[in-house]
Design an enzyme around this catalytic site. Structure first.
Site, PDB file in Angstrom:
ATOM      1  N   CYS A  96       0.812  -1.373  -0.058  1.00  0.00           N
ATOM      2  CA  CYS A  96       0.063   0.047   0.043  1.00  0.00           C
ATOM      3  C   CYS A  96       0.816   1.158  -0.199  1.00  0.00           C
ATOM      4  O   CYS A  96       0.381   2.326  -0.184  1.00  0.00           O
ATOM      5  CB  CYS A  96      -0.905   0.094   1.372  1.00  0.00           C
ATOM      6  SG  CYS A  96      -1.933  -1.618   1.326  1.00  0.00           S
ATOM      7  N   HIS A 155      -3.303   6.689   2.642  1.00  0.00           N
ATOM      8  CA  HIS A 155      -3.530   5.571   2.170  1.00  0.00           C
ATOM      9  C   HIS A 155      -5.318   5.075   2.706  1.00  0.00           C
ATOM     10  O   HIS A 155      -5.421   5.189   3.814  1.00  0.00           O
ATOM     11  CB  HIS A 155      -2.765   4.345   2.403  1.00  0.00           C
ATOM     12  CG  HIS A 155      -3.180   2.743   2.374  1.00  0.00           C
ATOM     13  ND1 HIS A 155      -3.916   2.698   1.149  1.00  0.00           N
ATOM     14  CD2 HIS A 155      -3.316   1.890   3.134  1.00  0.00           C
ATOM     15  CE1 HIS A 155      -4.310   1.111   1.353  1.00  0.00           C
ATOM     16  NE2 HIS A 155      -3.921   0.766   2.339  1.00  0.00           N
ATOM     17  N   ASN A 214     -10.220  -0.523   0.284  1.00  0.00           N
ATOM     18  CA  ASN A 214      -8.885  -0.349   0.574  1.00  0.00           C
ATOM     19  C   ASN A 214      -8.332  -1.030  -1.021  1.00  0.00           C
ATOM     20  O   ASN A 214      -8.486  -2.261  -1.324  1.00  0.00           O
ATOM     21  CB  ASN A 214      -8.622  -1.380   1.557  1.00  0.00           C
ATOM     22  CG  ASN A 214      -6.926  -1.324   1.712  1.00  0.00           C
ATOM     23  OD1 ASN A 214      -6.072  -1.152   0.913  1.00  0.00           O
ATOM     24  ND2 ASN A 214      -6.374  -1.498   2.882  1.00  0.00           N
TER      25      ASN A 214
HETATM   26  O1  UT7 Z   1      -3.908  -1.873   3.654  1.00  0.00           O
HETATM   27  C1  UT7 Z   1      -3.155  -2.118   4.729  1.00  0.00           C
HETATM   28  C2  UT7 Z   1      -3.437  -1.401   5.805  1.00  0.00           C
HETATM   29  N1  UT7 Z   1      -4.666  -2.099   6.514  1.00  0.00           N
HETATM   30  C3  UT7 Z   1      -5.136  -1.500   7.594  1.00  0.00           C
HETATM   31  O2  UT7 Z   1      -4.831  -0.615   8.127  1.00  0.00           O
HETATM   32  C4  UT7 Z   1      -6.237  -2.376   8.296  1.00  0.00           C
HETATM   33  C5  UT7 Z   1      -6.235  -2.075   9.785  1.00  0.00           C
HETATM   34  N2  UT7 Z   1      -7.179  -2.661  10.581  1.00  0.00           N
HETATM   35  C6  UT7 Z   1      -8.382  -2.529  10.586  1.00  0.00           C
HETATM   36  O3  UT7 Z   1      -9.021  -1.693   9.979  1.00  0.00           O
HETATM   37  C7  UT7 Z   1      -9.442  -3.529  11.705  1.00  0.00           C
HETATM   38  O4  UT7 Z   1      -8.600  -4.241  12.402  1.00  0.00           O
HETATM   39  C8  UT7 Z   1     -10.225  -4.125  10.964  1.00  0.00           C
HETATM   40  C9  UT7 Z   1     -11.540  -3.326   9.994  1.00  0.00           C
HETATM   41  C10 UT7 Z   1      -9.819  -5.217   9.908  1.00  0.00           C
HETATM   42  C11 UT7 Z   1     -11.177  -4.871  12.004  1.00  0.00           C
HETATM   43  O5  UT7 Z   1     -11.714  -4.170  12.912  1.00  0.00           O
HETATM   44  P1  UT7 Z   1     -11.784  -4.612  14.240  1.00  0.00           P
HETATM   45  O6  UT7 Z   1     -12.458  -3.659  14.974  1.00  0.00           O
HETATM   46  O7  UT7 Z   1     -10.245  -4.855  14.712  1.00  0.00           O
HETATM   47  O8  UT7 Z   1     -12.544  -5.955  14.373  1.00  0.00           O
HETATM   48  P2  UT7 Z   1     -12.040  -7.242  15.020  1.00  0.00           P
HETATM   49  O9  UT7 Z   1     -11.161  -8.125  13.819  1.00  0.00           O
HETATM   50  O10 UT7 Z   1     -11.646  -7.300  16.452  1.00  0.00           O
HETATM   51  O11 UT7 Z   1     -13.568  -8.065  14.909  1.00  0.00           O
HETATM   52  C12 UT7 Z   1     -14.499  -7.669  16.022  1.00  0.00           C
HETATM   53  C13 UT7 Z   1     -15.694  -8.500  15.619  1.00  0.00           C
HETATM   54  C14 UT7 Z   1     -15.382  -9.942  15.814  1.00  0.00           C
HETATM   55  O12 UT7 Z   1     -16.589 -10.725  16.545  1.00  0.00           O
HETATM   56  P3  UT7 Z   1     -16.428 -11.159  18.018  1.00  0.00           P
HETATM   57  O13 UT7 Z   1     -15.318 -12.260  18.193  1.00  0.00           O
HETATM   58  O14 UT7 Z   1     -16.020  -9.780  18.618  1.00  0.00           O
HETATM   59  O15 UT7 Z   1     -17.879 -11.699  18.366  1.00  0.00           O
HETATM   60  C15 UT7 Z   1     -15.559 -10.497  14.538  1.00  0.00           C
HETATM   61  O16 UT7 Z   1     -15.683 -11.700  14.389  1.00  0.00           O
HETATM   62  O17 UT7 Z   1     -16.304  -8.338  14.342  1.00  0.00           O
HETATM   63  C16 UT7 Z   1     -16.571  -9.681  13.804  1.00  0.00           C
HETATM   64  N3  UT7 Z   1     -16.257  -9.460  12.265  1.00  0.00           N
HETATM   65  C17 UT7 Z   1     -17.167  -9.175  11.375  1.00  0.00           C
HETATM   66  N4  UT7 Z   1     -18.673  -9.022  11.510  1.00  0.00           N
HETATM   67  C18 UT7 Z   1     -19.313  -8.694  10.613  1.00  0.00           C
HETATM   68  C19 UT7 Z   1     -15.257  -9.501  11.432  1.00  0.00           C
HETATM   69  N5  UT7 Z   1     -15.418  -9.200  10.449  1.00  0.00           N
HETATM   70  C20 UT7 Z   1     -16.812  -8.969  10.310  1.00  0.00           C
HETATM   71  C21 UT7 Z   1     -17.532  -8.655   9.374  1.00  0.00           C
HETATM   72  N6  UT7 Z   1     -18.953  -8.495   9.282  1.00  0.00           N
HETATM   73  N7  UT7 Z   1     -17.034  -8.441   7.947  1.00  0.00           N
END
Ligand code: UT7
Length: 348
Positions: free
Chosen positions: A114, A275, A305
């Site tokens: 990226c 980005h 993204n």
């Molecule tokens: O391009 C390179 C740079 N990339 C980035 O900068 C990405 C950086 N990271 C992020 O933007 C975030 O970490 C994410 C958007 C990827 C994830 O957000 P988060 O707040 O860290 O969510 P999480 O992974 O901790 O998931 C929270 C909950 C989980 O459920 P439980 O375990 O709390 O019950 C996941 O299973 O959300 C659930 N979940 C979803 N639910 C509905 C994860 N993905 C989804 C989804 N739809 N698509």
């Protein structure tokens, strides 16, 4: 050293647009979750005959048209991509062929994920100032950021696949004695935070292709267990929270770095183009620095993204909206797999 300036921009995105709700047919997700956690509302994905190479060539053609230059004036082609269609040749050479850019000039790809567009600008700045690259009659460089992330997405796995989209954007760059340019790039080797494995197709022990088993006796093949591991890891994997923490940190530090190099404060800069990964990353840093939302151009709502394409896609959208008026000054910040990051200061 002279600066560089962007004199033309063009973009091309796939026709197929999937809204958040459209993803619900493939996985258990919701518009509410995606929108509130990321700010993404839609993404464009290659389907049917569409290819990344064609998108990149179209973006290049539009950028040349926008700059008012002919393919004969291009003296250097660089593609920033981590999802190229061919292992060989480079996407830069493929675009050179399709866009009719005459031979005899360097053309190659870079993979800084990226951060690729910022890395590319830094390379162009150094190479063109070194004087050994472009002849006077071919004084423009073509820098393309293009990605087809959909190649690496596992639609049965919701945490990564909802985030990414496909697209390409191109910039025509040339040396300028009037416009200042500053840049900083960096990397910290990390294979676990964000990755997708690749393998030579003759290394896979058994492949079914058109009903026939192929490459079964290739002596170079990897073991069955390694092959299945590689196949599984061929999809993009991300430790989202680790990457989030990294992104917030480097976004803030690159703004500091660009303030120091350019002598212009973030308060006084016209726009900060980051980005486009997650609006929460940008909001976090924006609030920390007490900067207004209008300073941060965002288009991730529409594209998701797009990795190496995201910064040039943002610049191309800004150009289309008439925002890149003469005198505009911008900080760009990229961050991503590698882990890589970088910032640059541009004057229009
Ligand atoms: O391009 C390179 C740079 N990339 C980035 O900068 C990405 C950086 N990271 C992020 O933007 C975030 O970490 C994410 C958007 C990827 C994830 O957000 P988060 O707040 O860290 O969510 P999480 O992974 O901790 O998931 C929270 C909950 C989980 O459920 P439980 O375990 O709390 O019950 C996941 O299973 O959300 C659930 N979940 C979803 N639910 C509905 C994860 N993905 C989804 C989804 N739809 N698509």
């Amino acid at each position: 050293m002279n600066g560089i300036e962007i004199i033309g921009l063009g973009k091309a995105v796939p026709k197929t647009r999937l809204k958040n709700d459209d993803l619900r047919q493939y996985m258990d997700t919701s518009d509410e979750w995606i929108r509130s956690r990321t700010g993404i509302e839609a993404r464009h994905l290659c389907t049917g005959e569409e290819s990344l190479t064609d998108l990149a060539a179209e973006a290049a053609r539009r950028a040349m048209e926008n700059a008012g230059i002919a393919p004969e004036e291009i003296g250097l082609v660089i593609c920033a991509t981590c999802t190229t269609d061919y292992m060989v040749p480079s996407m830069a050479c493929a675009v050179q062929e399709i866009a009719g850019i005459p031979g005899g000039i360097p053309a190659f790809d870079i993979n800084a994920a990226c951060s690729g567009f910022v890395y590319g600008l830094q390379l162009i700045h150094s190479l063109m100032n070194a004087g050994s690259i472009c002849r006077p009659e071919r004084s423009c460089a073509l820098l393309i950021g293009g990605e087809q992330l959909s190649k690496m997405l596992d639609f049965s796995e919701r945490s990564v696949s909802v985030l990414f989209g496909d697209g390409a954007a191109a910039a025509i760059v040339r040396v300028s004695a009037e416009k200042r340019f500053f840049c900083h790039t960096a990397a910290e080797g990390d294979r676990g935070a964000l990755y997708a494995h690749t393998v030579g197709r003759n290394q896979i022990p058994m492949l079914e292709f058109e009903g026939k088993k192929t490459v079964s006796e290739n002596p170079l093949r990897v073991s069955e267990s390694l092959a299945s591991e590689i196949m599984r890891d061929g999809y993009l994997k991300m430790d989202g929270q680790k990457v989030f923490r990294f992104a917030v940190h480097v976004l803030a530090s690159e703004i500091d770095e660009m303030e120091a190099q350019s002598g212009i404060s973030a308060e006084d800069i016209d726009y900060i183009v980051c980005h486009q990964a997650n609006c929460r990353i940008i909001d976090y840093v924006r609030k920390q620095r007490k900067l207004p939302a209008e300073k941060f151009f965002m288009n991730l709502r529409e594209y998701g993204n797009t990795s190496g394409a995201s910064i040039p896609l943002a610049l191309a959208d800004m150009k289309d909206r008439g925002m890149l008026k003469p005198g505009i000054r911008i900080f760009c910040v990229g961050f991503g797999a590698g882990l890589t990051w970088g910032g640059c200061y541009l004057e229009f």
